[in-house]
Write a protein that holds these residues in place. Structure first.
Motif, PDB file in Angstrom:
ATOM      1  N   THR A  61     -28.387   0.059  -2.012  1.00  0.00           N
ATOM      2  CA  THR A  61     -27.189   0.622  -2.616  1.00  0.00           C
ATOM      3  C   THR A  61     -27.510   1.361  -3.916  1.00  0.00           C
ATOM      4  OG1 THR A  61     -26.009  -1.286  -1.720  1.00  0.00           O
ATOM      5  CG2 THR A  61     -24.887  -0.017  -3.436  1.00  0.00           C
ATOM      6  N   ASP A  90     -25.193   5.914   7.398  1.00  0.00           N
ATOM      7  CA  ASP A  90     -25.623   5.389   6.106  1.00  0.00           C
ATOM      8  C   ASP A  90     -27.146   5.401   6.001  1.00  0.00           C
ATOM      9  OD1 ASP A  90     -23.034   4.997   5.310  1.00  0.00           O
ATOM     10  OD2 ASP A  90     -23.007   2.851   5.722  1.00  0.00           O
ATOM     11  N   SER A 142     -32.136  10.734   0.630  1.00  0.00           N
ATOM     12  CA  SER A 142     -32.294  10.563  -0.815  1.00  0.00           C
ATOM     13  C   SER A 142     -33.687  10.091  -1.224  1.00  0.00           C
ATOM     14  CB  SER A 142     -31.261   9.541  -1.323  1.00  0.00           C
ATOM     15  OG  SER A 142     -29.941  10.006  -1.117  1.00  0.00           O
ATOM     16  N   VAL A 173     -23.223   4.219  -0.593  1.00  0.00           N
ATOM     17  CA  VAL A 173     -23.782   3.477   0.537  1.00  0.00           C
ATOM     18  C   VAL A 173     -23.977   2.020   0.144  1.00  0.00           C
ATOM     19  CG1 VAL A 173     -25.778   3.195   2.070  1.00  0.00           C
ATOM     20  CG2 VAL A 173     -24.989   5.482   1.475  1.00  0.00           C
ATOM     21  N   LEU A 223     -28.216   8.819   5.064  1.00  0.00           N
ATOM     22  CA  LEU A 223     -27.985   9.169   3.662  1.00  0.00           C
ATOM     23  C   LEU A 223     -29.114   8.650   2.778  1.00  0.00           C
ATOM     24  CD1 LEU A 223     -24.139   8.540   3.304  1.00  0.00           C
ATOM     25  CD2 LEU A 223     -25.337  10.747   3.320  1.00  0.00           C
ATOM     26  N   ILE A 224     -29.608   7.458   3.077  1.00  0.00           N
ATOM     27  CA  ILE A 224     -30.713   6.918   2.286  1.00  0.00           C
ATOM     28  C   ILE A 224     -32.000   7.677   2.585  1.00  0.00           C
ATOM     29  CG2 ILE A 224     -32.130   4.868   1.871  1.00  0.00           C
ATOM     30  CD1 ILE A 224     -29.598   3.211   2.255  1.00  0.00           C
ATOM     31  N   GLN A 280     -32.195   3.873  -4.070  1.00  0.00           N
ATOM     32  CA  GLN A 280     -32.539   4.462  -2.780  1.00  0.00           C
ATOM     33  C   GLN A 280     -31.412   5.355  -2.279  1.00  0.00           C
ATOM     34  OE1 GLN A 280     -32.879   1.345  -3.648  1.00  0.00           O
ATOM     35  NE2 GLN A 280     -34.877   0.552  -3.058  1.00  0.00           N
ATOM     36  N   SER A 281     -30.175   4.916  -2.471  1.00  0.00           N
ATOM     37  CA  SER A 281     -29.026   5.748  -2.116  1.00  0.00           C
ATOM     38  C   SER A 281     -28.857   6.875  -3.134  1.00  0.00           C
ATOM     39  CB  SER A 281     -27.763   4.900  -2.051  1.00  0.00           C
ATOM     40  OG  SER A 281     -26.604   5.707  -2.149  1.00  0.00           O
TER      41      SER A 281
END
Length: 390
Positions: A207, A247, A254, A216, A250-251, A210-211
Motif C-alpha cells: 500500500t 491492483d 509503479s 491500492v 498498478l503496483i 510500492q503503490s
C-alpha cells in the motif's frame, strides 16, 4: 465443414485469435477466476503449490506471478505471496504458524492492528502474546519460553520510530529455534536487506511506496526457505487470500520509479526533520537518521536510507487541544493514515494509550513527507504553528 455457431454461442466462443508478435513494456493484466485446461491430464497434473503453472485465479495469474517475482528480486528472497492488505499478510503469518498453546513475542511499538490481532489470538485461541521492549536486542533471550514459536520485529516502529538491533534479536531467537518475522514496510526492501540481517519472513504493506499513489491496498510475505514458504502458502490457500489483478498492475506500473520516489521522500523528510529539530516548539524529533533518535546507531550500521516517515514530540507546555489545532491548521499536510504517496500527511497520536512506560510528556505528531517542495511544506508548518501556538 465446421458447424455454424449461433450468435449467442459465437459471443462466448469466437473464432477470432489475435495475431502474435505484440510486445510492450507494461505487464499484461490477466483476469481470471476459472483457468482453462487443455485436457483432463493437464488439469490433474497441476498444483496450486508450485508457481510453474496455473490452476485457479485465486492462486495467481501471470500478472500476479510477475509481481511476486519482482518483489522477491527487490528483497533477494526466493518466494513471495500476495495478500489483500498488509494486515492480511500479518494474519497469514500468525494463523499459518501459530496454534493453541504457542507463544508469540511482539515489540511494544508494533503496528497497532498486529497487536490487536495478537490479543484476539490470546483471548479466543489460546495463543499467548507478550510485548517486549523494542530496544532489548540480545536481551530478548531472557523472554523466550519453550513454547515461543514466533518473534515479530518492526524496523523502525511506525509511530515512535525506534530502530531495534535486528541482528541481535534474530541471533537470540534462532538460538532457541524461534522464527523471526519483520515488518519491513518502512524501508520497502530498498534501505534494509532484512534477510541478510537474519529475518526468516519479511512482511511488506505494498500500500505504501510500492503503490505510490495512495490508491491500492495489498500486502506481501517473502521468504528464502522452501518449507516455510509452503507452510505459509497452505494458510494462504485455506484463507482464500486472493488479490485483484488491476491492483497488481498498478503496483507493477509503479515499481520502476520506486527507488527514485523513495530517495526524494527521504531527502525532503531529512530536510524537514532537521528544520523541526531547531524549532522551540519541538523537544524531540524521532527520525532514525538523526543522532538522538532511539536506535540511530542501529540505523546507521544496517540501513542505507530512511524514506519519508518520522515523528516529533511537541513541548509539554502545549496541550493536546493546541497540537490538534496545529494539525487542523495545516493545508498541504492532510490528516490521514498510511504513507508512501505523493501527498504529505500528518496524524497526532495519544501515545500514553499505545505504549507502556512512554517517556515523553509532550504530544506526538507523525509526519509523512510527500513529493511536494520541502520549502512549501516548511512554510505550511510554520504558518500552522503561528495559528495554534500564538
Amino acid at each position: 465443414m465446421s458447424q455454424q455457431k449461433s450468435l449467442q454461442t459465437l459471443l462466448s466462443h469466437s473464432d477470432y485469435t489475435a495475431p502474435e508478435g505484440f510486445d510492450a513494456f507494461p505487464v499484461p493484466i490477466h483476469h481470471a477466476s476459472t483457468v482453462v485446461f487443455k485436457d483432463v491430464a493437464a488439469m490433474r497434473s497441476r498444483s496450486w503449490q508450485h508457481k510453474n503453472s496455473y490452476t485457479y485465479g485465486l492462486h495467481g495469474t501471470p500478472t500476479s506471478f510477475t509481481l511476486e517475482a519482482r518483489l522477491a528480486e527487490i528483497e533477494q528472497a526466493r518466494h513471495c505471496l500476495l495478500a489483500p492488505s498488509g494486515l492480511a499478510a500479518i494474519a497469514l503469518v500468525n494463523l499459518g504458524l501459530l496454534k493453541t498453546g504457542d507463544d508469540v513475542l511482539l515489540p511494544d511499538n508494533v503496528y497497532g492492528p498486529n497487536r490487536e490481532m495478537a490479543l484476539w489470538l490470546a483471548q479466543d485461541h489460546g495463543i499467548s502474546a507478550r510485548l517486549y521492549d523494542p530496544m532489548t536486542g540480545a536481551g530478548i533471550a531472557a523472554l523466550i519460553q519453550p513454547n515461543t514459536r514466533l518473534l515479530w520485529t518492526e524496523a523502525p516502529g511506525s509511530v515512535s520510530m525506534e530502530v531495534p538491533d535486528i541482528p541481535a534479536l534474530c541471533a537470540a531467537a534462532h538460538a532457541r529455534d524461534v522464527l523471526v518475522a519483520i515488518d519491513n514496510t518502512w524501508s520497502a526492501g530498498l534501505a534494509f536487506p532484512a534477510f541478510d540481517h537474519g529475518a526468516d519472513i519479511v512482511m511488506q504493506a505494498l500500500t505504501k511506496y510500492q503503490s505510490g499513489g495512495a490508491d491500492v491496498l495489498m500486502g506481501a510475505l517473502l521468504t528464502r526457505d522452501d518449507a516455510l514458504s509452503q507452510k505459509l502458502g497452505l494458510a494462504h490457500m485455506r484463507l482464500g487470500m486472493g488479490v485483484g489483478m488491476d491492483d497488481v498492475y498498478l503496483i507493477l506500473r509503479s515499481l520502476p520509479s520506486m527507488p527514485l520516489r523513495f530517495h526524494a521522500h527521504d531527502m525532503s523528510a531529512r530536510h524537514l526533520a532537521t528544520w523541526l529539530k531547531a524549532r522551540p516548539e519541538i523537544t524531540t524529533v524521532l527520525h532514525p537518521a538523526l543522532e538522538d533518535c532511539p536506535g540511530h546507531a542501529n540505523w546507521k550500521r544496517d540501513f542505507t536510507g530512511a524514506g519519508g516517515l518520522f515523528s516529533v514530540i511537541f513541548d509539554a507546555r502545549f496541550s493536546e487541544d493546541q497540537t490538534d489545532r496545529f494539525v487542523d491548521s495545516l493545508q498541504l499536510f492532510k490528516i490521514g493514515f498510511s504513507w508512501g504517496g505523493s501527498n504529505s500527511l500528518c496524524v497526532p497520536y495519544r501515545m500514553a494509550t499505545m505504549r507502556h512506560d512512554w517517556p515523553h510528556t509532550g504530544q506526538l505528531v507523525r509526519f509523512n513527507v510527500g513529493l511536494e517542495n520541502p520549502l512549501d511544506l516548511i512554510a505550511d508548518i510554520e504558518r500552522a504553528m503561528a495559528i495554534a501556538f500564538s
